[in-house]
Design a protein around this motif. Structure first.
Motif, PDB file in Angstrom:
ATOM      1  N   LEU A   1      13.006  -5.979  -6.401  1.00 22.54           N
ATOM      2  CA  LEU A   1      12.750  -6.924  -7.601  1.00 22.54           C
ATOM      3  C   LEU A   1      13.977  -7.102  -8.817  1.00 22.54           C
ATOM      4  O   LEU A   1      14.233  -7.995  -9.208  1.00 22.54           O
ATOM      5  CB  LEU A   1      11.731  -6.465  -8.631  1.00 22.54           C
ATOM      6  N   THR A   2      14.898  -6.014  -8.548  1.00 21.21           N
ATOM      7  CA  THR A   2      15.904  -6.135  -9.502  1.00 21.21           C
ATOM      8  C   THR A   2      17.361  -6.231  -8.934  1.00 21.21           C
ATOM      9  O   THR A   2      18.238  -6.514  -9.568  1.00 21.21           O
ATOM     10  CB  THR A   2      15.960  -4.651 -10.518  1.00 21.21           C
ATOM     11  N   ARG A   3      17.513  -5.978  -7.576  1.00 22.06           N
ATOM     12  CA  ARG A   3      19.050  -6.058  -7.044  1.00 22.06           C
ATOM     13  C   ARG A   3      19.018  -7.393  -6.442  1.00 22.06           C
ATOM     14  O   ARG A   3      18.338  -7.791  -5.438  1.00 22.06           O
ATOM     15  CB  ARG A   3      19.103  -4.862  -6.132  1.00 22.06           C
ATOM     16  N   SER A   4      20.086  -8.138  -6.845  1.00 22.57           N
ATOM     17  CA  SER A   4      20.194  -9.521  -6.466  1.00 22.57           C
ATOM     18  C   SER A   4      20.469  -9.779  -4.888  1.00 22.57           C
ATOM     19  O   SER A   4      19.581 -10.605  -4.278  1.00 22.57           O
ATOM     20  CB  SER A   4      21.549 -10.079  -6.994  1.00 22.57           C
ATOM     21  N   GLU A   5      21.052  -8.663  -4.299  1.00 28.11           N
ATOM     22  CA  GLU A   5      21.122  -9.046  -2.651  1.00 28.11           C
ATOM     23  C   GLU A   5      19.871  -8.727  -1.999  1.00 28.11           C
ATOM     24  O   GLU A   5      19.708  -9.319  -1.040  1.00 28.11           O
ATOM     25  CB  GLU A   5      22.398  -8.048  -2.255  1.00 28.11           C
TER      26      GLU A   5
ATOM     27  N   ALA B   1      18.366 -15.174  -5.982  1.00 30.13           N
ATOM     28  CA  ALA B   1      19.448 -14.373  -6.140  1.00 30.13           C
ATOM     29  C   ALA B   1      19.705 -14.264  -7.565  1.00 30.13           C
ATOM     30  O   ALA B   1      19.198 -15.244  -8.428  1.00 30.13           O
ATOM     31  CB  ALA B   1      20.564 -14.841  -5.486  1.00 30.13           C
ATOM     32  N   GLY B   2      20.528 -13.328  -7.979  1.00 29.44           N
ATOM     33  CA  GLY B   2      20.789 -13.436  -9.357  1.00 29.44           C
ATOM     34  C   GLY B   2      21.340 -12.165 -10.000  1.00 29.44           C
ATOM     35  O   GLY B   2      20.009 -11.382 -10.081  1.00 29.44           O
ATOM     36  N   ALA B   3      22.325 -11.775 -10.410  1.00 26.35           N
ATOM     37  CA  ALA B   3      22.600 -10.413 -11.014  1.00 26.35           C
ATOM     38  C   ALA B   3      21.907 -10.245 -12.074  1.00 26.35           C
ATOM     39  O   ALA B   3      21.669 -11.200 -13.090  1.00 26.35           O
ATOM     40  CB  ALA B   3      24.083 -10.123 -11.396  1.00 26.35           C
ATOM     41  N   MET B   4      21.225  -9.034 -12.618  1.00 25.88           N
ATOM     42  CA  MET B   4      20.380  -8.725 -13.709  1.00 25.88           C
ATOM     43  C   MET B   4      20.654  -7.335 -14.216  1.00 25.88           C
ATOM     44  O   MET B   4      20.862  -6.512 -13.323  1.00 25.88           O
ATOM     45  CB  MET B   4      18.914  -8.648 -13.196  1.00 25.88           C
ATOM     46  N   GLU B   5      21.253  -7.543 -15.501  1.00 26.57           N
ATOM     47  CA  GLU B   5      21.369  -6.282 -16.180  1.00 26.57           C
ATOM     48  C   GLU B   5      20.416  -5.483 -16.771  1.00 26.57           C
ATOM     49  O   GLU B   5      19.220  -6.535 -17.310  1.00 26.57           O
ATOM     50  CB  GLU B   5      22.372  -6.716 -17.526  1.00 26.57           C
ATOM     51  N   LEU B   6      19.846  -4.478 -16.592  1.00 26.21           N
ATOM     52  CA  LEU B   6      18.585  -3.848 -16.538  1.00 26.21           C
ATOM     53  C   LEU B   6      18.390  -3.301 -18.187  1.00 26.21           C
ATOM     54  O   LEU B   6      18.576  -2.289 -18.325  1.00 26.21           O
ATOM     55  CB  LEU B   6      18.162  -2.919 -15.788  1.00 26.21           C
ATOM     56  N   ARG B   7      18.340  -4.290 -18.933  1.00 31.02           N
ATOM     57  CA  ARG B   7      18.263  -4.026 -20.258  1.00 31.02           C
ATOM     58  C   ARG B   7      17.286  -5.265 -20.824  1.00 31.02           C
ATOM     59  O   ARG B   7      17.534  -6.322 -20.690  1.00 31.02           O
ATOM     60  CB  ARG B   7      19.515  -3.522 -21.284  1.00 31.02           C
ATOM     61  N   VAL B   8      16.402  -4.742 -22.058  1.00 33.00           N
ATOM     62  CA  VAL B   8      15.572  -5.732 -22.604  1.00 33.00           C
ATOM     63  C   VAL B   8      16.607  -6.667 -23.387  1.00 33.00           C
ATOM     64  O   VAL B   8      17.449  -6.475 -23.919  1.00 33.00           O
ATOM     65  CB  VAL B   8      14.506  -5.138 -23.546  1.00 33.00           C
ATOM     66  N   GLY B   9      16.285  -7.978 -23.235  1.00 32.08           N
ATOM     67  CA  GLY B   9      17.100  -9.033 -23.993  1.00 32.08           C
ATOM     68  C   GLY B   9      18.237  -9.621 -23.401  1.00 32.08           C
ATOM     69  O   GLY B   9      18.832 -10.434 -23.451  1.00 32.08           O
TER      70      GLY B   9
END
Length: 174
Positions: free
Chosen positions: A33-37, A45-53
């Motif tokens: 769910l969270t890692r782009s690759e 795809a899409g890099a996701m910083e795991l923080r609200v906001g």
């Protein structure tokens, strides 16, 4: 594939809920769910910083979900992009983010023995046409995710999506 009903259901008008029972452990599903690759192998795809906001962009290339790709329906491009923002985060149990003109998407993960129950809730879609497209889309993407996690060849994405559009047209009242 799993013991849950494969089709999504409306939990309120214009809100879709769809579930899958997936091979665990929960941390592995969370990574998909969270890692782009990993996410690009079944959704976008899409890099996701795991923080609200945190803002991020999803980039779909559905033609790449199968080799060879199935025929893309008219009206779809080879690539689609969507700006999102994380609204809830409770690793590895819950991830929620904004999604266009809807009220957003929530992914809930819960252990179920050796498997993981994934519940996707897409809230308050703007109209029936979008609800049908999203219903078929989540269904087809989750079928690809289940195959990836099981180590099997995923079904042809666009062929499945086209078939599922017809099924959801019949299942979801006008």
């Amino acid at each position: 594939m799993n013991d849950l009903a494969p089709h999504g259901v409306l939990t309120e008008p214009m809100t879709l809920e769809i579930q899958r029972l997936l091979p665990g452990p929960i941390e592995r599903v969370w990574d998909y769910l969270t890692r782009s690759e990993l996410r690009r192998q079944w959704l976008a795809a899409g890099a996701m910083e795991l923080r609200v906001g945190a803002a991020f962009e999803l980039v779909w290339r559905n033609d790449e979900l199968n080799d060879p790709p199935s025929r893309r329906p008219d009206g779809f491009d080879a690539e689609h992009r969507l700006e999102c923002r994380i609204t809830e985060l409770d690793p590895p149990r819950r991830l929620a983010f904004t999604w266009g003109s809807s009220d957003g998407v929530t992914f809930d993960l819960a252990p179920a023995g050796q498997k993981v129950r994934l519940t996707v809730t897409h809230r308050r879609l703007p109209d029936r046409g979008m609800l049908l497209k999203v219903s078929a889309g989540w269904h087809a993407h989750l079928d690809v995710l289940a195959a990836r996690l099981s180590g099997t060849v995923p079904p042809p994405f666009w062929d499945g999506w086209s078939r599922l559009m017809q099924e959801y047209e019949q299942r979801i009242p006008a």
